[in-house]
Design a protein around this motif. Structure first.
Motif, PDB file in Angstrom:
ATOM      1  N   THR A 434       0.820  -1.223   0.000  1.00  0.00           N
ATOM      2  CA  THR A 434       0.000   0.000   0.000  1.00  0.00           C
ATOM      3  C   THR A 434       0.849   1.266   0.000  1.00  0.00           C
ATOM      4  O   THR A 434       0.582   2.189  -0.769  1.00  0.00           O
ATOM      5  N   ALA A 435       1.871   1.357   0.853  1.00  0.00           N
ATOM      6  CA  ALA A 435       2.661   2.596   0.914  1.00  0.00           C
ATOM      7  C   ALA A 435       4.100   2.265   1.317  1.00  0.00           C
ATOM      8  O   ALA A 435       4.320   1.367   2.135  1.00  0.00           O
ATOM      9  N   GLU A 448       7.989   4.541   6.394  1.00  0.00           N
ATOM     10  CA  GLU A 448       7.150   3.468   6.941  1.00  0.00           C
ATOM     11  C   GLU A 448       6.564   2.685   5.768  1.00  0.00           C
ATOM     12  O   GLU A 448       5.938   3.259   4.883  1.00  0.00           O
ATOM     13  N   LEU A 449       6.802   1.371   5.767  1.00  0.00           N
ATOM     14  CA  LEU A 449       6.246   0.490   4.751  1.00  0.00           C
ATOM     15  C   LEU A 449       4.953  -0.105   5.283  1.00  0.00           C
ATOM     16  O   LEU A 449       4.900  -0.572   6.423  1.00  0.00           O
ATOM     17  N   THR A 450       3.907  -0.083   4.457  1.00  0.00           N
ATOM     18  CA  THR A 450       2.628  -0.673   4.874  1.00  0.00           C
ATOM     19  C   THR A 450       2.088  -1.573   3.770  1.00  0.00           C
ATOM     20  O   THR A 450       2.339  -1.345   2.578  1.00  0.00           O
ATOM     21  N   THR A 484       1.510  -5.510   9.815  1.00  0.00           N
ATOM     22  CA  THR A 484       1.510  -5.114   8.398  1.00  0.00           C
ATOM     23  C   THR A 484       2.122  -3.732   8.203  1.00  0.00           C
ATOM     24  O   THR A 484       1.791  -3.028   7.242  1.00  0.00           O
ATOM     25  N   THR A 485       3.012  -3.327   9.120  1.00  0.00           N
ATOM     26  CA  THR A 485       3.773  -2.083   8.944  1.00  0.00           C
ATOM     27  C   THR A 485       5.216  -2.327   9.366  1.00  0.00           C
ATOM     28  O   THR A 485       5.496  -3.201  10.204  1.00  0.00           O
ATOM     29  N   PRO A 516       6.427  -6.430  -6.632  1.00  0.00           N
ATOM     30  CA  PRO A 516       7.266  -5.375  -6.037  1.00  0.00           C
ATOM     31  C   PRO A 516       6.776  -3.965  -6.393  1.00  0.00           C
ATOM     32  O   PRO A 516       6.174  -3.744  -7.445  1.00  0.00           O
ATOM     33  N   PHE A 517       7.043  -3.051  -5.490  1.00  0.00           N
ATOM     34  CA  PHE A 517       6.855  -1.617  -5.722  1.00  0.00           C
ATOM     35  C   PHE A 517       8.231  -0.960  -5.767  1.00  0.00           C
ATOM     36  O   PHE A 517       9.215  -1.504  -5.253  1.00  0.00           O
TER      37      PHE A 517
END
Length: 691
Positions: A434-435, A448-450, A484-485, A516-517
């Motif tokens: 998501t982010a 922060e990875l979410t 999930t973060t 992947p992002f």
């Protein structure tokens, strides 16, 4: 095979010729069993010199005791299916037949030494019949009346387990094999005369064929059909109690034994080293001789598991490595019908019969349409009989679907079960990122990875961040992460493109990765923070994320003056002895440092964003860092843990305190470069105001 013209030959001559035949054809290929073999040699019986015995006959009683009669050394017993053998009857040299009636009374028929009887499983024996007769055959009618055939003295019967005997018929023939069918009809073969039948308990007899031939064996299947093994012309059958006979198979080949199991499977031997099996009532046959290393088979018997045992001349007793009939697999049962990718599946299955003792069962998964054209192996287990797969897993790469099936296959012999009979659903465990959003720019250096977990499958996660698209150079690799973060604790490089992905960790050990992002980090200025340290104890921290986070590298320029440094967990940095238990500098922590003299510690890097980097606190004492780039009144800086009355006390390195409950404040301001000890009642997160 040597054929004997019985006319004019004495009974002693007949026995001598038979023994010569036996000795002549026996040969040894070694006691070696291969995994694919149908047979394996048991541990005996062996004579006192360690050589395998010549075994004429084998039989089981209802207790599972296996008996073997030999061609010169009496009778042996095994209580463990052939693993060990005991010599239980030594007085008669040759035990020609063994028979066990419905009351577990055992009869050992001998050559020239009559009959011996045991009523206690072979522990003790009583001599019950004439010493001077060769007892060639024995059988029981439905009332356990005994009938025996002899070499030259006719047929006898007994109604009291052999205590007394009555002569039934003595036409002067040499009788070979006696059989009583389910209707109590008696059949007895003779040496190259014919087969005779009595339908009235032996009072009257008539010839029913095989004139001039020797019938080695007669038996009956579950449908009442008679089967006979001929010395000259193979296997015969009769559907009318022997009135007429039909040649079935093995024309021109002597058939010495016939075994028919409860499923109708037929096993015959040719008085050589060849054994054949038919699954269709004698129409088709296949060889099952593999593993036999001794010639001349004489006697077969089944145990309660339908394993076959046979006597051989010079090789003792052999045992089948699988059941007499081909084993089958059924009743595939699963613990559930919905699974996640990589999830363990407990599979139970039933086996009728026994597969080869070196068999491997394999659980197979169909494709998403339920087709097994190209199955996927999901588990294996070794065994012969019904079992359970405890460690079988849905593949992590399995396509999501709702029409899967599972089956079990065996390899010795090969068998494929039907499938489990119900559709199986496989759900995805793949996370969704998501982010930061894909292709995001100007991303913070400690982002922060979410992500979102799969809706129906809860797992832990692997997090990977790389500066190349193929993830060959990982700058972050975190395993077994719950939640999930994830927030970076150290800076990424400025103006750099990164790729990131999250993998769901499954029970099978597979990791199912998200697509992947990619993102590109922001540009930030580099700062140097100078921290003054005095001789003695200091408590320090920084608002800078060091370019190199290794604690030893950070202390390198002043470590000759550093005696020891330690963190709140008690881990130490002891440069004189090259000890670095601390490892990497943690911007959330303060450190106590003892110096031999005053020094200035320089830390170069980028500034922390204090409002984005909460400090995790545990109940009790903590040593914390001060993350702002300017001083701030302590009651404002610590508001996130005082507003909820969680903070008890805070102290600086000089012993000043902040005690909010009693409105004591001798610290006044939190200052850059300083660390602080605080005591909190319960676990919490300290968040400083932004710069």
């Amino acid at each position: 095979m040597i054929y004997i013209n019985i006319k004019g030959v004495t009974m002693c001559s007949i026995r001598r010729v038979l023994l010569i035949c036996i000795t002549f054809v026996a040969f040894n290929l070694g006691n070696v069993a291969f995994a694919q073999d149908f047979w394996e040699q048991t541990a005996g019986p062996k004579d006192s010199g360690g050589d395998y015995e010549f075994v004429y006959t084998v039989a089981f009683d209802s207790q599972g005791n296996l008996f073997a009669g030999t061609a010169g050394n009496g009778l042996y017993r095994s209580t463990d299916k052939g693993t060990t053998w005991a010599h239980v009857l030594t007085e008669p040299q040759i035990v020609w037949r063994i028979a066990v009636n419905s009351n577990d009374v055992i009869f050992a028929c001998t050559d020239q030494e009559g009959i011996y009887r045991s009523t206690d499983g072979g522990d003790t024996w009583v001599h019950i019949f004439n010493d001077n007769m060769w007892i060639t055959s024995i059988d029981f009618d439905i009332n356990d009346k005994i009938f025996i055939g002899t070499e030259a003295s006719g047929i006898f019967s007994s109604t009291d387990d052999g205590d007394t005997w009555v002569s039934v018929w003595d036409p002067g023939f040499v009788f070979w094999y006696l059989f009583i069918d389910d209707d109590d009809n008696l059949y007895i073969s003779t040496f190259f005369d014919d087969v005779h039948r009595s339908t009235d308990g032996g009072a009257n007899w008539e010839s029913v064929g095989f004139v001039g031939d020797l019938v080695w064996y007669i038996t009956q299947d579950a449908d009442g059909k008679l089967w006979a093994g001929s010395d000259s012309d193979g296997l015969y059958s009769s559907t009318n109690s022997g009135d007429t006979w039909t040649q079935v198979a093995f024309s021109g080949t002597p058939i010495s034994t016939i075994l028919i199991d409860a499923k109708g499977t037929m096993i015959v031997s040719d008085y050589d080293v060849s054994i054949y099996r038919s699954l269709d009532g004698g129409t088709n046959w296949n060889s099952i001789s593999s593993g036999l290393s001794f010639d001349a088979i004489n006697g077969t018997v089944l145990d309660e598991q339908s394993l076959v045992y046979l006597g051989s001349f010079g090789g003792g007793v052999f045992k089948s490595r699988e059941s007499s009939f081909p084993a089958t697999i059924s009743n595939i049962d699963l613990t559930a019908t919905t699974f996640c990718q990589g999830e363990n599946v407990e599979i139970t299955f039933d086996v009728v019969g026994l597969f080869n003792k070196d068999n491997t069962f394999t659980a197979e998964l169909s494709d998403e349409t339920g087709d097994f054209a190209i199955p996927t192996e999901i588990g294996t287990t070794f065994g012969q009989s019904s079992g359970t797969f405890l460690t079988s897993y849905i593949p992590g790469e399995a396509t999501v679907g709702s029409m899967y099936r599972i089956r079990v296959v065996a390899d010795m012999p090969e068998f494929e079960s039907d499938d489990n009979g119900a559709n199986i659903t496989i759900n995805s465990v793949e996370p969704t990122l998501t982010a930061p959003a894909n292709e995001a720019t100007d991303v913070a250096l400690m982002p922060e990875l979410t992500w979102n977990a799969a809706a129906t499958c809860t797992t832990t996660f692997t997090i990977e961040v790389s500066d190349d698209v193929n993830f060959n150079n990982l700058v972050l690799n975190v395993n077994n992460h719950s939640g999930t973060t994830y927030t970076f604790s150290n800076n990424l490089s400025m103006l750099t493109q990164y790729w990131w992905r999250v993998g769901a960790e499954t029970e099978s050990g597979d990791v199912v990765y998200s697509d992947p992002f990619t993102f590109t980090t922001e540009d930030q200025s580099v700062f140097t923070h100078n921290i003054s340290l005095s001789a003695g104890w200091n408590m320090i921290s920084t608002y800078i994320i060091p370019d190199d986070i290794d604690f030893d590298a950070i202390m390198n320029d002043i470590k000759t003056s550093v005696v020891i440094a330690k963190n709140n967990s008690g881990q130490v940095y002891y440069p004189e002895f090259e000890i670095n238990d601390i490892g990497n500098w943690n911007i959330s922590e303060g450190y106590q440092v003892f110096m031999t003299q005053a020094e200035t510690l320089e830390i170069t890097g980028i500034k922390v964003e204090p409002e984005l980097n909460g400090i995790s606190l545990v109940s009790g004492w903590n040593i914390i860092s001060y993350l702002r780039d300017s001083q701030m009144a302590i009651e404002v800086a610590l508001a996130s843990i005082t507003d909820n009355d969680n903070l008890v006390i805070a102290k600086d390195n000089l012993g000043n305190i902040f005690y909010p409950e009693f409105e004591i404040d001798t610290i006044e301001f939190l200052k850059i470069g300083q660390g602080y000890q605080i005591y909190v009642i319960s676990n919490d997160t300290l968040v400083y105001p932004e710069n």
